[in-house]
Design a protein around this motif. Structure first.
Motif, short mmCIF file in Angstrom:
data_model
loop_
_atom_site.label_atom_id
_atom_site.label_comp_id
_atom_site.label_asym_id
_atom_site.label_seq_id
_atom_site.Cartn_x
_atom_site.Cartn_y
_atom_site.Cartn_z
N UNK A 131 -8.68 6.16 -0.35
CA UNK A 131 -8.07 5.78 -1.62
C UNK A 131 -6.88 4.87 -1.36
N UNK A 132 -6.59 4.00 -2.31
CA UNK A 132 -5.41 3.14 -2.21
C UNK A 132 -4.60 3.24 -3.50
N UNK A 133 -3.29 3.11 -3.35
CA UNK A 133 -2.38 3.01 -4.49
C UNK A 133 -1.59 1.72 -4.28
N UNK A 134 -1.83 0.73 -5.13
CA UNK A 134 -1.34 -0.62 -4.86
C UNK A 134 -0.23 -1.05 -5.81
N UNK A 135 0.71 -1.78 -5.21
CA UNK A 135 1.74 -2.47 -5.99
C UNK A 135 1.59 -3.95 -5.70
N UNK A 136 1.28 -4.73 -6.73
CA UNK A 136 1.02 -6.15 -6.52
C UNK A 136 2.31 -6.91 -6.27
N UNK A 180 0.86 -1.18 0.00
CA UNK A 180 0.00 0.00 0.00
C UNK A 180 0.90 1.23 0.00
N UNK A 181 0.96 1.90 -1.13
CA UNK A 181 1.82 3.07 -1.26
C UNK A 181 1.05 4.34 -0.91
N UNK A 182 1.79 5.37 -0.55
CA UNK A 182 1.16 6.61 -0.10
C UNK A 182 0.36 7.26 -1.22
N UNK A 183 -0.81 7.76 -0.86
CA UNK A 183 -1.64 8.53 -1.79
C UNK A 183 -1.32 10.01 -1.59
N UNK A 184 -1.64 10.86 -2.57
CA UNK A 184 -1.35 12.28 -2.42
C UNK A 184 -2.16 12.88 -1.27
N UNK A 185 -1.64 13.95 -0.64
CA UNK A 185 -2.34 14.55 0.51
C UNK A 185 -3.78 14.92 0.24
N UNK A 186 -4.07 15.36 -0.99
CA UNK A 186 -5.45 15.77 -1.30
C UNK A 186 -6.43 14.59 -1.33
N UNK A 187 -5.90 13.36 -1.26
CA UNK A 187 -6.76 12.17 -1.21
C UNK A 187 -6.59 11.41 0.11
#
Length: 578
Positions: free
Chosen positions: A571-576, A547-554
């Motif tokens: 919100x999630x930003x994923x690396x499989x 689970x990678x960091x999302x931008x502050x606005x999200x």
């Protein structure tokens, strides 16, 4: 005419005076201005509501009055309720002094709007309560949880992993909204556990199939911070009715007249929704009865909570030589209450957990290392851990990480009680029939140090159990730090001296203040199921994704008050990984 008008004015004035706030005699702090107006503290509560988080009022009220016990005046009630934020006093009330305190009538009124025959909507002295608890007593046993509930949870979690793997590949490093997915995952899990709804009928499975045919709306490739937008497959109206009926509790919670207010809406604009919910339950009960009474032994094996309740009713009816009442209101309400209380709380908590994972990368990485150690065979074979491995293999850092998430999250930060007799709280006299709100995110609770309270004002039971639970370090009490829940195993020479990173560690559930599930005889009934669900889903997600960091606005941590406190942004930003 003059005398009539004068009489009317006197009557109105009498009503006004009659409904002015009446503080509890003594020295429990309260807002002096609120005590002089008909609306009491309601204007401040309304202002907090406009921000979307009216529960914040209770924290601010205690902080403003610099006290762990205060009075709050809620229009139209002249009697105040007592607000308590001190953990030790709260724990004492819930776990040791339950003969002096019961679930509040307000609590019963709120939950009684959707499930009047559900045990959560009953006070302990209600003659129906004991029978209802007997009906559901087996649902939280290790055997039922491990053999029935865990399998349903794991199946749905596996589909979520597959769906998010697809989304991660399509998103190409862009974030995407996660709350709706988790909302329906939690719904599918609780419906499978409650009614045995097959995996292929789950909303999550249908959504996964839909996404394989429906490409997402991709943002401009110039910014990796712009979120991808995914369409959703239509959700069956029966599922929506369950969600919408559960959501009506929020109105009851905020209304001064919950039963009346709710009844009027239920008979008008909500009529069809409630009817559809009832039809769904009837249909599922009928299918279960047909299967359980089938001559096919493979068919009539128990698959869910509904089966357990119906088998108990059938057995009791046979003993009493009567026809089973499979549609008894208490069976229907216990089933729906099981769904309603288990859905929103889990989905909201999972949403907060995904945010915590992204914003604490070192803790996330450590958790992943713990999973690789605990499920070593799965790691060596490059496969998913089995459900048995997840629920049975010891993993102290997984336990600590989950407990710290539950300590930090805002899902339901308040607990309601009512005094059964004249009593004292922190040395203050509190009369019989007074509502008590325990707010565990206030000063002296789970996340914030409190005010100095002399031991002499505490009850004997509180003083006797002083050292049962530890205390959090004031320097980091508000920070996310799973290590606070770990301790050296007995006999360990030095922290971290073993060959493995986690070898000399064990999880300590009593390390410090924690009341997320309440406590005592009327603590959260579904606590064991919730822990199992969160453990399985968390382990599966961290095993498969970074689970990678999302931008502050999200990444706002603002909450929205509904039946629970839902994150405004999830919100999630994923690396499989697999």
């Amino acid at each position: 005419m003059f005398f009539s008008l004068a009489g009317l004015c006197l009557f109105v004035y009498y009503l006004y005076v009659r409904h002015l706030p009446r503080p509890i005699p003594g020295d429990i702090p309260y807002n002096k201005e609120s005590a002089r107006r008909l609306w009491g503290d309601t204007p401040e509560i309304r202002r907090a509501q406009k921000t979307g988080n009216f529960r914040q009022f209770f924290h601010d009220h205690s902080a403003k009055l610099h006290s762990s016990i205060t009075q709050v005046f809620m229009f139209p009630y002249p009697k105040p309720f007592v607000l308590v934020t001190d953990f030790r006093e709260a724990h004492d009330i819930l776990s040791k002094r339950y003969r002096e305190f019961d679930r509040s009538k307000r609590n019963a009124d709120v939950f009684g709007t959707i499930t009047p025959e559900f045990h959560l909507a009953m006070q302990s002295r209600d003659p129906r309560f004991k029978g209802n608890k007997e009906l559901v007593r087996d649902l939280m046993t290790p055997g039922f949880l491990n053999e029935v509930s865990a399998v349903h949870i794991y199946d749905i979690a596996t589909v979520l992993v597959d769906m998010w793997a697809l989304k991660a590949a399509q998103a190409q490093g862009h974030p995407f909204s996660a709350h709706e997915d988790l909302h329906y995952v939690a719904l599918d899990i609780i419906l499978a556990a409650a009614f045995g709804i097959p995996l292929e009928q789950s909303v999550t499975e249908k959504q996964y199939e839909f996404l394989q045919l429906q490409p997402p709306a991709m943002p401009s490739p110039n910014s990796k911070d712009d979120p991808v937008v995914y369409s959703r497959a239509p959700v069956p109206s029966s599922r929506m009715s369950l969600i919408e009926v559960t959501g009506t509790v929020a109105l009851a919670y905020k209304s001064p007249f919950p039963r009346l207010h709710h009844w009027l809406l239920r008979k008008t604009i909500w009529r069809r929704t409630f009817a559809e919910k009832e039809a769904f339950i009837t249909n599922e009960i009928n299918k279960s009865v047909e299967r359980l009474t089938s001559e096919n032994k493979q068919q009539n094996r128990m698959r869910c909570a509904m089966d357990m309740m119906l088998l108990r009713e059938m057995g009791q009816a046979k003993k009493e030589s009567r026809t089973p009442n499979v549609n008894a209101p208490r069976i229907r309400d216990e089933l729906f209450g099981y769904v309603a209380t288990g859905h929103d709380t889990s989905s909201t908590t999972l949403s907060w957990i995904t945010k915590i994972l992204a914003d604490n990368p070192s803790s996330q990485a450590k958790l992943r290392r713990q999973l690789h150690v605990a499920f070593a065979e799965a790691n060596e074979e490059n496969r998913q851990p089995t459900v048995v491995e997840i629920i049975e293999k010891p993993a102290p850092y997984l336990d600590a990480f989950l407990e710290e998430c539950l300590r930090i999250t805002k899902t339901i930060p308040s607990i309601l009680r009512e005094t059964l007799t004249d009593t004292t709280i922190l040395g203050h006299a509190v009369p019989k029939g007074t509502g008590v709100m325990i707010y565990n995110h206030g000063p002296g609770g789970q996340l914030e140090s409190g005010f100095g309270i002399p031991e002499s004002v505490r009850s004997t039971t509180s003083q006797d159990s002083k050292d049962r639970v530890g205390e959090w370090n004031e320097d980091d009490i508000g920070q996310f730090r799973p290590e606070r829940w770990l301790q050296r195993k007995t006999g360990a020479q030095e922290y971290g001296d073993a060959q493995g990173e986690f070898d000399e560690l064990e999880y300590n559930a009593y390390a410090g203040p924690f009341l997320t599930f309440g406590g005592g005889p009327r603590g959260c009934f579904g606590k064991k199921l919730a822990y199992m669900e969160l453990r399985i889903v968390l382990a599966m997600l961290v095993w498969n994704f970074v689970f990678e960091a999302c931008p502050p606005e999200l990444s706002s941590y603002e909450g929205i008050d509904t039946a629970t406190v839902v994150p405004k942004q999830c919100f999630v930003r994923l690396k499989q990984l697999l």
